[in-house]
Design a protein around this motif. Structure first.
Motif, PDB file in Angstrom:
ATOM      1  N   PHE A 197       0.835  -1.206   0.000  1.00 49.55           N
ATOM      2  CA  PHE A 197       0.000   0.000   0.000  1.00 49.55           C
ATOM      3  C   PHE A 197       0.869   1.256   0.000  1.00 49.55           C
ATOM      4  O   PHE A 197       1.994   1.255   0.500  1.00 49.55           O
ATOM      5  N   ASP A 198       0.315   2.330  -0.558  1.00 57.76           N
ATOM      6  CA  ASP A 198       0.996   3.618  -0.556  1.00 57.76           C
ATOM      7  C   ASP A 198       1.296   4.027   0.893  1.00 57.76           C
ATOM      8  O   ASP A 198       0.403   3.978   1.748  1.00 57.76           O
ATOM      9  N   PRO A 199       2.542   4.417   1.199  1.00 54.53           N
ATOM     10  CA  PRO A 199       2.923   4.727   2.583  1.00 54.53           C
ATOM     11  C   PRO A 199       2.075   5.807   3.243  1.00 54.53           C
ATOM     12  O   PRO A 199       1.729   5.703   4.422  1.00 54.53           O
ATOM     13  N   THR A 200       1.733   6.853   2.479  1.00 54.81           N
ATOM     14  CA  THR A 200       0.929   7.932   3.058  1.00 54.81           C
ATOM     15  C   THR A 200      -0.471   7.455   3.397  1.00 54.81           C
ATOM     16  O   THR A 200      -1.003   7.727   4.489  1.00 54.81           O
ATOM     17  N   ILE A 201      -1.088   6.716   2.471  1.00 57.29           N
ATOM     18  CA  ILE A 201      -2.426   6.175   2.728  1.00 57.29           C
ATOM     19  C   ILE A 201      -2.377   5.196   3.893  1.00 57.29           C
ATOM     20  O   ILE A 201      -3.253   5.201   4.770  1.00 57.29           O
ATOM     21  N   ASN A 202      -1.348   4.369   3.929  1.00 54.11           N
ATOM     22  CA  ASN A 202      -1.179   3.405   5.008  1.00 54.11           C
ATOM     23  C   ASN A 202      -1.078   4.113   6.350  1.00 54.11           C
ATOM     24  O   ASN A 202      -1.718   3.713   7.338  1.00 54.11           O
ATOM     25  N   PHE A 203      -0.291   5.180   6.406  1.00 51.12           N
ATOM     26  CA  PHE A 203      -0.139   5.952   7.641  1.00 51.12           C
ATOM     27  C   PHE A 203      -1.482   6.516   8.098  1.00 51.12           C
ATOM     28  O   PHE A 203      -1.873   6.366   9.262  1.00 51.12           O
ATOM     29  N   LEU A 204      -2.195   7.157   7.195  1.00 53.33           N
ATOM     30  CA  LEU A 204      -3.464   7.794   7.542  1.00 53.33           C
ATOM     31  C   LEU A 204      -4.504   6.770   7.987  1.00 53.33           C
ATOM     32  O   LEU A 204      -5.233   6.988   8.968  1.00 53.33           O
ATOM     33  N   VAL A 205      -4.577   5.648   7.279  1.00 56.55           N
ATOM     34  CA  VAL A 205      -5.547   4.611   7.625  1.00 56.55           C
ATOM     35  C   VAL A 205      -5.233   4.018   8.993  1.00 56.55           C
ATOM     36  O   VAL A 205      -6.124   3.857   9.837  1.00 56.55           O
ATOM     37  N   SER A 206      -3.966   3.711   9.237  1.00 58.57           N
ATOM     38  CA  SER A 206      -3.580   3.079  10.502  1.00 58.57           C
ATOM     39  C   SER A 206      -3.781   4.016  11.687  1.00 58.57           C
ATOM     40  O   SER A 206      -4.291   3.606  12.743  1.00 58.57           O
ATOM     41  N   VAL A 207      -3.389   5.290  11.526  1.00 57.79           N
ATOM     42  CA  VAL A 207      -3.624   6.277  12.585  1.00 57.79           C
ATOM     43  C   VAL A 207      -5.122   6.444  12.814  1.00 57.79           C
ATOM     44  O   VAL A 207      -5.587   6.541  13.961  1.00 57.79           O
ATOM     45  N   GLY A 208      -5.889   6.462  11.731  1.00 59.67           N
ATOM     46  CA  GLY A 208      -7.341   6.595  11.841  1.00 59.67           C
ATOM     47  C   GLY A 208      -7.971   5.442  12.599  1.00 59.67           C
ATOM     48  O   GLY A 208      -8.872   5.638  13.434  1.00 59.67           O
ATOM     49  N   VAL A 209      -7.501   4.220  12.338  1.00 56.34           N
ATOM     50  CA  VAL A 209      -8.029   3.040  13.031  1.00 56.34           C
ATOM     51  C   VAL A 209      -7.749   3.135  14.528  1.00 56.34           C
ATOM     52  O   VAL A 209      -8.632   2.878  15.357  1.00 56.34           O
ATOM     53  N   ILE A 210      -6.523   3.514  14.881  1.00 59.75           N
ATOM     54  CA  ILE A 210      -6.183   3.656  16.306  1.00 59.75           C
ATOM     55  C   ILE A 210      -7.073   4.704  16.968  1.00 59.75           C
ATOM     56  O   ILE A 210      -7.613   4.488  18.056  1.00 59.75           O
ATOM     57  N   THR A 211      -7.214   5.843  16.303  1.00 60.73           N
ATOM     58  CA  THR A 211      -7.976   6.955  16.874  1.00 60.73           C
ATOM     59  C   THR A 211      -9.438   6.589  17.078  1.00 60.73           C
ATOM     60  O   THR A 211     -10.002   6.778  18.169  1.00 60.73           O
ATOM     61  N   VAL A 212     -10.074   6.047  16.042  1.00 61.25           N
ATOM     62  CA  VAL A 212     -11.498   5.688  16.126  1.00 61.25           C
ATOM     63  C   VAL A 212     -11.714   4.572  17.136  1.00 61.25           C
ATOM     64  O   VAL A 212     -12.654   4.614  17.948  1.00 61.25           O
ATOM     65  N   PHE A 213     -10.841   3.559  17.094  1.00 59.90           N
ATOM     66  CA  PHE A 213     -10.949   2.425  18.024  1.00 59.90           C
ATOM     67  C   PHE A 213     -10.866   2.914  19.466  1.00 59.90           C
ATOM     68  O   PHE A 213     -11.680   2.549  20.326  1.00 59.90           O
ATOM     69  N   ARG A 214      -9.889   3.764  19.748  1.00 60.46           N
ATOM     70  CA  ARG A 214      -9.697   4.254  21.116  1.00 60.46           C
ATOM     71  C   ARG A 214     -10.872   5.114  21.579  1.00 60.46           C
ATOM     72  O   ARG A 214     -11.356   4.982  22.709  1.00 60.46           O
ATOM     73  N   LEU A 215     -11.347   6.001  20.717  1.00 65.23           N
ATOM     74  CA  LEU A 215     -12.470   6.866  21.092  1.00 65.23           C
ATOM     75  C   LEU A 215     -13.731   6.049  21.342  1.00 65.23           C
ATOM     76  O   LEU A 215     -14.478   6.313  22.294  1.00 65.23           O
ATOM     77  N   LEU A 216     -13.989   5.053  20.489  1.00 66.28           N
ATOM     78  CA  LEU A 216     -15.159   4.195  20.685  1.00 66.28           C
ATOM     79  C   LEU A 216     -15.033   3.381  21.967  1.00 66.28           C
ATOM     80  O   LEU A 216     -16.003   3.225  22.716  1.00 66.28           O
ATOM     81  N   ALA A 217     -13.818   2.882  22.230  1.00 62.54           N
ATOM     82  CA  ALA A 217     -13.600   2.098  23.446  1.00 62.54           C
ATOM     83  C   ALA A 217     -13.861   2.939  24.693  1.00 62.54           C
ATOM     84  O   ALA A 217     -14.453   2.460  25.669  1.00 62.54           O
ATOM     85  N   ALA A 218     -13.409   4.198  24.656  1.00 62.90           N
ATOM     86  CA  ALA A 218     -13.625   5.089  25.801  1.00 62.90           C
ATOM     87  C   ALA A 218     -15.104   5.422  25.966  1.00 62.90           C
ATOM     88  O   ALA A 218     -15.622   5.464  27.092  1.00 62.90           O
TER      89      ALA A 218
END
Length: 204
Positions: free
Chosen positions: A172-193
């Motif tokens: 995968f494109d590194p920039t897209i990979n970075f954004l997707v992975s950071v997004g997953v962490i952020t959404v997952f953490r906010l939903l968990a909280a």
């Protein structure tokens, strides 16, 4: 100015704001120097430990004054905007802390991979980059670090880091990979909280 360097400064600023808000949350009348200390250890604690482990010398903030400038500016921004953020974000400490762990997990993972670390060790170092500064921050605030509580904190980081490695291997494109992975962490953490998600306890 490289994208990674700019992202590192942004992550440093986000985590510095998180550290400042944590200090203000614990006690309302900290002086500026104390707030800077909270911001500093939150912003650079995890990355410093990672760099020591992978023997990256000198540590970035020691040779590059921009990191300290960003931390100082972030403390001032956090103090000036603290009441406005309460009205807009409701839980600003959670928001900035979550953004910080998302950015620093993947950024730390990238730096570890660049240093020749194997992929799974790099995942762990990414998590160290994201969480260790918060551990120091919470310890200074005389609170139990979030990573030691039952709520999901490290798990979103692990999920995003593993996703990044898998997408990297898939080309995968590194920039897209970075954004997707950071997004997953952020959404997952906010939903968990928000939902109160936690892993099942192990009974002795």
């Amino acid at each position: 100015m490289s994208v990674i360097y700019l992202t590192d400064l942004i992550g440093t600023g986000v985590f510095a704001i998180s550290g400042t808000l944590a200090a203000l949350h614990k006690k309302k009348d900290h002086d500026v120097l104390t707030l800077f200390i909270f911001a500093f250890v939150t912003a650079v604690g995890g990355g410093t430990l990672r760099d020591v482990i992978i023997r990256t010398h000198p540590v970035a903030w020691i040779t590059d004054a921009n990191y300290l400038v960003v931390i100082t500016a972030s403390v001032l921004i956090a103090v000036v905007c603290r009441r406005w953020w309460l009205g807009v974000l409701q839980r600003p400490l959670l928001v900035f802390d979550t953004l910080g762990i998302g950015i620093f997990t993947i950024l730390g993972l990238q730096k570890a991979l660049s240093a020749g670390v194997n992929a799974w060790a790099a995942v762990l170092l990414g998590i160290v980059s994201a969480l260790f500064g918060g551990v120091i921050r919470d310890t200074l605030a005389n609170e139990v670090p979030l990573v030691f509580e039952r709520q999901l904190y490290a798990t979103p980081c692990l999920t995003g880091a593993v996703l990044y490695v898998l997408l990297l291997f898939l080309g995968f494109d590194p920039t897209i990979n970075f954004l997707v992975s950071v997004g997953v962490i952020t959404v997952f953490r906010l939903l968990a909280a928000k939902k109160g998600w936690s892993l099942p306890p192990i009974r002795v």
